[in-house]
Design an enzyme around this catalytic site. Structure first.
Site, PDB file in Angstrom:
ATOM      1  CB  SER A 121      -0.872  -0.034   1.252  1.00  0.00           C
ATOM      2  OG  SER A 121      -1.358   1.239   1.555  1.00  0.00           O
ATOM      3  CB  THR A 136      -8.446  -1.003   2.228  1.00  0.00           C
ATOM      4  OG1 THR A 136      -8.615  -1.226   0.836  1.00  0.00           O
ATOM      5  CG2 THR A 136      -7.390  -1.938   2.769  1.00  0.00           C
ATOM      6  CE  LYS A 191     -12.426   0.773   0.977  1.00  0.00           C
ATOM      7  NZ  LYS A 191     -12.274   1.358  -0.342  1.00  0.00           N
ATOM      8  CG  ASP A 243     -12.862   5.166  -0.734  1.00  0.00           C
ATOM      9  OD1 ASP A 243     -11.653   5.467  -0.731  1.00  0.00           O
ATOM     10  OD2 ASP A 243     -13.302   4.058  -0.348  1.00  0.00           O
ATOM     11  N   GLY A 251     -18.994  -2.600 -11.785  1.00  0.00           N
ATOM     12  CA  GLY A 251     -18.823  -3.085 -10.414  1.00  0.00           C
ATOM     13  C   GLY A 251     -19.907  -2.524  -9.502  1.00  0.00           C
ATOM     14  CB  ALA A 294     -14.558   0.806  -4.805  1.00  0.00           C
ATOM     15  CB  THR A 353     -23.482 -10.560  -8.820  1.00  0.00           C
ATOM     16  OG1 THR A 353     -22.278 -11.309  -8.657  1.00  0.00           O
ATOM     17  CG2 THR A 353     -24.646 -11.311  -8.201  1.00  0.00           C
ATOM     18  CE1 TYR A 396      -1.883   2.255  -5.406  1.00  0.00           C
ATOM     19  CE2 TYR A 396      -4.254   2.341  -5.117  1.00  0.00           C
ATOM     20  CZ  TYR A 396      -2.997   2.071  -4.616  1.00  0.00           C
ATOM     21  OH  TYR A 396      -2.865   1.609  -3.337  1.00  0.00           O
TER      22      TYR A 396
HETATM   23  P1  ATR Z   1     -14.496  -3.114  -3.271  1.00  0.00           P
HETATM   24  O1  ATR Z   1     -14.625  -2.627  -1.871  1.00  0.00           O
HETATM   25  O2  ATR Z   1     -13.118  -2.925  -3.847  1.00  0.00           O
HETATM   26  O3  ATR Z   1     -15.511  -2.571  -4.208  1.00  0.00           O
HETATM   27  P2  ATR Z   1     -15.989  -5.542  -3.077  1.00  0.00           P
HETATM   28  O4  ATR Z   1     -16.997  -4.832  -2.256  1.00  0.00           O
HETATM   29  O5  ATR Z   1     -15.566  -6.907  -2.658  1.00  0.00           O
HETATM   30  O6  ATR Z   1     -14.657  -4.696  -3.200  1.00  0.00           O
HETATM   31  O7  ATR Z   1     -16.537  -5.570  -4.584  1.00  0.00           O
HETATM   32  C1  ATR Z   1     -15.813  -6.160  -5.590  1.00  0.00           C
HETATM   33  C2  ATR Z   1     -16.480  -5.817  -6.932  1.00  0.00           C
HETATM   34  O8  ATR Z   1     -15.645  -6.340  -7.953  1.00  0.00           O
HETATM   35  C3  ATR Z   1     -17.830  -6.453  -7.117  1.00  0.00           C
HETATM   36  O9  ATR Z   1     -18.592  -5.637  -7.968  1.00  0.00           O
HETATM   37  C4  ATR Z   1     -17.446  -7.784  -7.793  1.00  0.00           C
HETATM   38  O10 ATR Z   1     -18.478  -8.355  -8.575  1.00  0.00           O
HETATM   39  P3  ATR Z   1     -19.541  -9.353  -7.888  1.00  0.00           P
HETATM   40  O11 ATR Z   1     -20.531  -8.488  -7.166  1.00  0.00           O
HETATM   41  O12 ATR Z   1     -20.126 -10.105  -9.020  1.00  0.00           O
HETATM   42  O13 ATR Z   1     -18.751 -10.223  -6.950  1.00  0.00           O
HETATM   43  C5  ATR Z   1     -16.375  -7.286  -8.712  1.00  0.00           C
HETATM   44  N1  ATR Z   1     -15.486  -8.350  -9.132  1.00  0.00           N
HETATM   45  C6  ATR Z   1     -14.573  -8.992  -8.389  1.00  0.00           C
HETATM   46  N2  ATR Z   1     -13.910  -9.914  -9.118  1.00  0.00           N
HETATM   47  C7  ATR Z   1     -14.437  -9.850 -10.367  1.00  0.00           C
HETATM   48  C8  ATR Z   1     -14.173 -10.523 -11.595  1.00  0.00           C
HETATM   49  N3  ATR Z   1     -13.214 -11.469 -11.665  1.00  0.00           N
HETATM   50  N4  ATR Z   1     -14.884 -10.179 -12.676  1.00  0.00           N
HETATM   51  C9  ATR Z   1     -15.837  -9.231 -12.602  1.00  0.00           C
HETATM   52  N5  ATR Z   1     -16.137  -8.547 -11.478  1.00  0.00           N
HETATM   53  C10 ATR Z   1     -15.439  -8.852 -10.374  1.00  0.00           C
END
Ligand code: ATR
Length: 509
Positions: A249, A294, A298, A334, A360, A364, A385, A455
């Site tokens: 980090s 992180t 969160k 954020d 996503g 985040a 999803t 990043y």
């Molecule tokens: P963050 O706090 O970084 O947003 P998170 O809450 O765990 O982390 O969310 C991860 C996001 O990345 C979700 O939108 C996840 O999609 P799902 O809701 O379907 O799980 C997405 N994500 C993670 N890995 C992925 C992958 N290999 N392909 C597509 N989307 C992915």
């Protein structure tokens, strides 16, 4: 104040002395790991303290305790005796300390050490796990008052670190060294003072022929230059970042540099944690003043908050904890970090009349969506999803879809700006789906403004493709810095120092 000990693990004494000379200015003392020496060299250790010119710990670690010594106990004891032999009245020419494991009972050796002023470090090692009875061990291991107890146990979880920390607190009156080995326990070495340790063992990571002496050690230069170990006292304000896995980090570099430039007596440390519940207990025990939160905590940190900002309540995610007299207050930096970065990039004041696709629907994305809504954008949320995209979109009345051909076809109507918020493209978990492009089906027209919150790497596959098609692209580094600036304000209650902003922009910090 806790002392820094450089562990010397090279195969020859000559090489160890070279290493010691190179890092001398960082170390208060050194440990000669005789078990790492070639057999012939082990016979020549007696003059080492004089050559080293600083206090030396004599250690011959057995393989069962994580060392390299495989000979019999008789040979090992003989070597220790050799190290203590011909003691001189000038104590600087003798070993200052002798490390003796708790189960090694050789009264004559101990007597010799005591007679010539060599202090005994009575050590216990467990390279597999953390024992339940640490408190009893710490209290009962010493054979005489003047000994220093050393407990070095593997932390397989945050609970293990907590256990060691609590045991140490119970014996605050006793001189000791407490180490949680491995990834989860790295901060026990940085916060030696807070763990009640008198010595922090380090290695010189640049020297490939002298590998780190134990798992989770911190590089001696990093300990000094990044964490300013020598300035950490009981009065130092403690901050840090928690997450799992907590990847390399930039935040410690950012905060510690600014604390140093501002003359603030504070340190910012990584706290990798496999349980937010256990981490919060550690945060309370260590009296942390502020924490960056992180992935993946969160959302799960919210039940620990005593109060929260409006943004946390509405976004449902918290990345900043601030200690108040009433308990933890949660904030989300954020959101402002994101909008500040993207608006500056676009030279805009808001997102009115902008049609935006967000990839996503995780923590985040929640902050991003909240800001886009607040600043007037029309948004399409696409997520692997689809159901999660739907529930995130509902309160804002935004469009949503799956991350499939049908969903991607809808981008056509939301393509002024495209924002990628998933960890895909980060390429650090060893998972083949990393380095992937979550929008592989989509052809950029070249007119989209494209932001990826990732990043590291600077250019994800998505950004490379977008840039190749002629789009303006922005990665998440500027957002990271901006959100950290907001965090600094929350943590310290002070304005972010203006004169440092330009230095950050030019990458000096
Ligand atoms: P963050 O706090 O970084 O947003 P998170 O809450 O765990 O982390 O969310 C991860 C996001 O990345 C979700 O939108 C996840 O999609 P799902 O809701 O379907 O799980 C997405 N994500 C993670 N890995 C992925 C992958 N290999 N392909 C597509 N989307 C992915």
């Amino acid at each position: 104040m806790a002392k820094i000990c450089l562990c010397l693990t090279a195969k020859t004494l000559k090489r160890n002395l070279e290493i010691l000379d190179k890092y001398r200015k960082y170390a208060d003392m050194t440990e000669l790991r005789v078990d790492c020496l070639e057999p012939d060299e082990r016979l020549l250790i007696r003059r080492f303290p004089e050559q080293a010119g600083m206090p030396v710990i004599l250690t011959i670690r057995r393989d069962v305790d994580g060392g390299q010594f495989v000979g019999g106990e008789g040979v090992r004891i003989n070597l220790m005796a050799r190290g203590l032999a011909f003691a001189e009245t000038d104590r600087r020419r003798n070993f200052a300390f002798l490390d003796i494991e708790e189960d090694l009972d050789v009264p004559s050796l101990e007597e010799a050490a005591r007679t010539f002023g060599t202090r005994i470090i009575r050590s216990y090692h467990n390279s597999q796990g953390t024992d339940p009875n640490l408190l009893t061990k710490i209290r009962s291991m010493r054979h005489s008052e003047n000994e220093i107890v050393k407990i070095s146990v593997r932390a397989n979880s945050t609970k293990d670190v907590l256990h060691l920390l609590k045991a140490g607190k119970e014996c605050a009156d006793q001189e000791k060294i407490l180490i949680s080995m491995g990834h989860y326990g790295t901060y026990s070495r940085i916060l030696a003072e807070q763990f009640g340790s008198t010595i922090s063992y380090t290695s010189a990571f640049d020297e490939e022929d002298a590998p780190p002496a134990a798992p989770g050690q911190v590089d001696i230069q990093e300990l000094t230059n990044l964490y300013h170990f020598r300035s950490i006292t009981k009065n130092t304000k403690l901050y840090g970042i928690t997450g799992n896995p907590l990847k390399a980090s930039s935040s410690p570099q950012f905060f510690n540099t600014i604390f140093e430039l501002e003359g603030t007596n504070a340190v910012y440390v990584p706290f990798p944690a496999d349980s937010i519940v256990d981490f919060m207990e550690i945060a309370n025990h260590l009296s942390l003043e502020g924490v960056s939160v992180t992935i993946p905590y969160k959302e799960s940190v919210i039940p620990f908050l005593n109060s929260m900002t409006d943004e946390v309540r509405k976004i449902g995610a918290c990345n900043t904890l601030i200690l108040t007299p009433q308990g933890w207050k949660g904030a989300n930096t954020d959101a402002r970090g994101f909008s500040g970065s993207l608006l500056a990039f676009l030279s805009r004041e808001n997102f009115k009349r902008q049609r935006v696709t967000v990839i996503g629907a995780g923590g985040a994305a929640r902050a991003v969506i909240y800001e886009l809504h607040r600043l007037g954008a029309k948004v399409l949320i696409l997520n692997r999803t689809a159901g999660k995209a739907a529930s995130l979109a509902a309160p804002y009345k935004f469009a949503w879809g799956g991350l499939d051909e049908r969903g991607i076809a809808r981008i056509e109507k939301y393509r002024d700006i495209i924002i990628q918020t998933t960890p895909v493209g980060m390429g650090s978990s060893g998972n083949p789906s990393d380095f992937a492009d979550p929008l592989a089906f989509y052809n950029f027209s070249g007119r989209e403004e494209v932001m990826d919150l990732v990043y590291n790497p600077k250019m994800t596959p998505l950004l490379k493709r977008a840039s190749g098609a002629g789009c303006n692209v922005l990665n998440g580094y500027d957002m990271l810095i901006r959100q950290a600036q907001h965090q600094y304000v929350y943590f310290t209650g002070k304005e972010f120092p203006d004169h440092l902003v330009s230095r950050i922009r030019y990458g000096e910090i």
